[in-house]
Design an enzyme around this catalytic site. Structure first.
Site: not given
Length: 397
Positions: A50, A124, A272
């Site tokens: 990413g 994100s 995460e």
């Protein structure tokens, strides 16, 4: 100094070198980065990182010439549209066939004027970080306004701002009357630094959990006393779930107490950590609810669906909602834990294997994305030969 050499970091290094940056690796693994003009033609392989697919296109927009980006099949599905749209608003020419996703080609003119951008970063926080980082290199600076319904992983944006300021950038952060966030980055030259990279604390999660699951103890070396990293919250989260956690000098000692408790927690800012917390929760003595994690559906895989599927296949009791997982205690049995090419799923499977005989973790090699030798470190921990230094620099959330 002390960088991690994983697949993600290798992809970032290769991408920067492809567009003209000089990066030399010293014998001890340290990296010396020398600025240079960016130029094409060049091709960048983002893999499934990413950071590479979102951070490098804005940098490439400062180049002169054509820079092509492509990666693993999953990279074509992961969201990069807000970054592409923002660059187009800044006058950058990008060929993407109207898909606003990878693969794409940037036709850079060598400079970016700058301006004000409205970004929906609900998928994100990397969208914000990617654009903040090029602010000093623009002619007029950049103002970014958050317009999304939510903003996950705020600590990562704070880390980006801290790093920019360390290099001399002028960054202002504001919250307006409606609670919306706004950032301003002024144009200006950055100054090179001699940096020791903090260890990535999220990589320590499976090792910390191992002490809880096995009832043993483990020492994580060089845990920072003060950090903006989301992984630092593992100390309080795992303590609430039953671990004994204490500093011993510069190291962190984690001890199992023989009990693992469920937890009801909003992980929106530290998503995460979800796979590791879910694995521990599956072995707890009371139910858990992990909330605020809908954005994880757009990571390396749909992490909510994957965790629910794999834990339930082993006999678990996991209810999946759009942005939450509800995990109730249930006896688990042997089976294959599929990883979906996701490094966090692989380490979660290894954690379950400590408590349940006969767990086979599919494609454990996918952990190379952020941990160069997870199987070796895991075996070293199990052998008890010395403290497992699991907290290493990482390139992906």
């Amino acid at each position: 100094r002390k960088p991690l050499h994983s697949r993600d970091s290798a992809l970032m290094i290769a991408g920067l070198k492809a567009i003209g940056c000089e990066i030399l690796q010293e014998v001890n693994g340290d990296l010396r980065v020398t600025p240079a003009k960016f130029f094409g033609p060049a091709s960048v392989d983002v893999g499934n990182a990413g950071t590479v697919m979102r951070f490098l296109p804005p940098v490439a927009a400062l180049a002169t010439g054509l820079i092509h980006f492509d990666g693993d099949a999953r990279s074509h599905e992961r969201p990069v549209g807000p970054v592409i749209s923002a660059l187009e608003e800044l006058g950058v020419t990008i060929e993407h066939g109207g898909r606003y996703s990878l693969p794409l080609t940037i036709n850079g003119s060598g400079s970016i004027t700058g301006g004000t951008l409205e970004i929906d970063a609900s998928s994100s926080s990397q969208f914000i970080s990617a654009l903040l980082m090029i602010g000093p290199a623009t002619k007029q600076g950049i103002t970014i306004k958050d317009i999304g319904k939510s903003l996950p992983s705020m600590p990562h944006i704070e880390m980006t701002i801290q790093m920019l300021k360390a290099f001399g950038a002028k960054v202002k952060s504001n919250i307006d009357k409606t609670g919306r966030r706004e950032w301003q980055v002024a144009p200006g030259e950055l100054q090179g630094q001699d940096l020791i990279i903090e260890p990535d604390l999220s990589n320590a999660a499976p090792f910390m959990a191992a002490a809880m699951i096995s009832g043993g103890e483990i020492t994580i070396q060089d845990w920072p006393n003060s950090t903006a990293q989301p992984g630092d919250q593992l100390r309080s989260i795992f303590a609430e779930m039953g671990a004994k956690i204490e500093f011993v000098g510069n190291d962190l000692k984690v001890s199992g107490t023989g009990a693992i408790h469920g937890i009801d927690i909003d992980l929106h800012d530290v998503g995460e950590l979800t796979p590791s917390i879910a694995a521990v929760a599956a072995l707890a003595d009371s139910p858990s609810s992990l909330r605020g994690i809908g954005h994880l559906r757009l990571h390396e895989t749909d992490r909510l669906a994957a965790l629910a599927t794999e834990l339930n296949a082993l006999g678990g009791d996991v209810d999946e909602e759009e942005s939450a997982l509800h995990i109730s205690p249930a006896p688990l049995h042997s089976g294959i834990f599929h990883t979906y090419d996701d490094h966090r799923l692989a380490t979660a499977g290894a954690m379950i294997g400590l408590a349940v005989d006969g767990i086979q973790v599919e494609n454990i090699a996918t952990t190379q994305k952020t941990l160069p030798d997870f199987p070796g470190a895991w075996q070293q921990m199990l052998d008890g030969t010395k403290s497992a230094n699991s907290a290493k620099p990482n390139s992906e959330n």
